[in-house]
Design an enzyme around this catalytic site. Structure first.
Site, short mmCIF file in Angstrom:
data_model
loop_
_atom_site.label_atom_id
_atom_site.label_comp_id
_atom_site.label_asym_id
_atom_site.label_seq_id
_atom_site.Cartn_x
_atom_site.Cartn_y
_atom_site.Cartn_z
N ASP A 1 0.70 -1.16 -0.02
CA ASP A 1 -0.01 -0.13 -0.11
C ASP A 1 0.94 1.25 0.16
O ASP A 1 1.78 1.52 0.78
CB ASP A 1 -0.87 -0.03 1.04
CG ASP A 1 -2.09 0.94 1.13
OD1 ASP A 1 -3.32 0.47 1.16
OD2 ASP A 1 -1.61 2.21 1.14
N ASN B 1 -13.19 -2.95 2.77
CA ASN B 1 -14.25 -1.85 2.84
C ASN B 1 -14.77 -1.84 1.48
O ASN B 1 -14.32 -2.10 0.37
CB ASN B 1 -13.64 -0.45 2.69
CG ASN B 1 -12.49 -0.35 3.91
OD1 ASN B 1 -12.85 -1.01 4.98
ND2 ASN B 1 -11.49 0.04 3.93
N HIS C 1 -10.52 -4.94 -3.34
CA HIS C 1 -9.10 -5.03 -2.70
C HIS C 1 -9.46 -5.61 -1.40
O HIS C 1 -10.29 -4.92 -0.56
CB HIS C 1 -8.34 -3.98 -2.88
CG HIS C 1 -8.80 -2.73 -2.43
ND1 HIS C 1 -9.75 -1.76 -3.11
CD2 HIS C 1 -8.33 -2.12 -1.11
CE1 HIS C 1 -10.01 -0.58 -2.17
NE2 HIS C 1 -9.25 -0.83 -1.06
P1 AMP Z 1 -9.81 1.93 0.56
O1 AMP Z 1 -10.03 3.17 1.37
O2 AMP Z 1 -10.28 0.44 1.29
O3 AMP Z 1 -10.50 1.80 -0.90
O4 AMP Z 1 -8.32 1.38 0.32
C1 AMP Z 1 -7.46 2.14 -0.72
C2 AMP Z 1 -6.05 1.79 -0.39
O5 AMP Z 1 -5.34 2.07 -1.76
C3 AMP Z 1 -5.57 3.02 0.51
O6 AMP Z 1 -5.04 2.15 1.82
C4 AMP Z 1 -4.47 3.67 -0.25
O7 AMP Z 1 -3.53 3.94 0.39
C5 AMP Z 1 -4.07 2.56 -1.36
N1 AMP Z 1 -3.74 3.40 -2.71
C6 AMP Z 1 -4.41 4.09 -3.29
N2 AMP Z 1 -3.73 4.20 -4.28
C7 AMP Z 1 -2.63 3.43 -4.57
C8 AMP Z 1 -1.55 3.33 -5.43
N3 AMP Z 1 -1.44 3.80 -6.79
N4 AMP Z 1 -0.68 2.18 -4.83
C9 AMP Z 1 -0.80 1.42 -3.89
N5 AMP Z 1 -1.86 1.75 -3.07
C10 AMP Z 1 -2.73 2.65 -3.36
#
Ligand code: AMP
Ligand code: ZN
Length: 135
Positions: A32, A88, A101
């Site tokens: 992440d 989520n 995810h």
């Molecule tokens: P959620 O809030 O469950 O939708 O989680 C989205 C997650 O994706 C967050 O923890 C972000 O830090 C992560 N995230 C968003 N963009 C990227 C990216 N380009 N590479 C890796 N993680 C990401």
């Protein structure tokens, strides 16, 4: 199915580089970008699903097996003390990227990871209503 406007479709399929921990024909596992703790990783299916509600059943079954495999391996590498698996669904539940995810968040003694909720007493009327409607 892929979504051309979805960043996780691009990452999962290698069009955007990522810190990849594991890849197979169905999934990519990445670190992440904004980790809650050291080693916070995400399991991304290569096909686009908005979230759990439309996830393919066969992939849904595979994702927990993969989470088990990854956390068992990573906990040896990271020497963490525990793990949270978080997933989520929809904005109200904290979803910010609308491609399914699964978060794998290592936990360390004394860490400041802010997961949790205020616990209330199960209400009799809620219990009766839910039990009567679910069957
Ligand atoms: P959620 O809030 O469950 O939708 O989680 C989205 C997650 O994706 C967050 O923890 C972000 O830090 C992560 N995230 C968003 N963009 C990227 C990216 N380009 N590479 C890796 N993680 C990401
Ligand atoms: Zn996608």
């Amino acid at each position: 199915m892929k979504d051309d406007n979805c960043i996780f479709c691009k990452i999962a399929n290698g069009a955007i580089p990522s810190a990849t921990l594991y890849e197979d024909e169905d999934f990519r596992v990445i670190l992440d970008l904004n980790p809650a703790s050291k080693g916070h990783a995400l399991i991304l299916p290569k096909e686009h699903y908005r979230n759990l509600f439309d996830l393919d059943d066969a992939l849904a079954a595979k994702v927990l097996v993969l989470a088990k495999k990854m956390t068992c391996k990573l906990k040896e590498i990271l020497r963490c003390d525990g793990y949270n698996i978080v997933q989520n669904n929809e904005e109200e539940a904290g979803q910010t990227v609308f491609h399914f995810h699964m978060h794998m968040i290592p936990r360390y003694k004394g860490d400041k990871v802010g997961l949790g909720w205020h616990m209330e007493q199960l209400k009799e009327e809620d219990k009766e209503e839910i039990l009567s409607k679910v069957k």
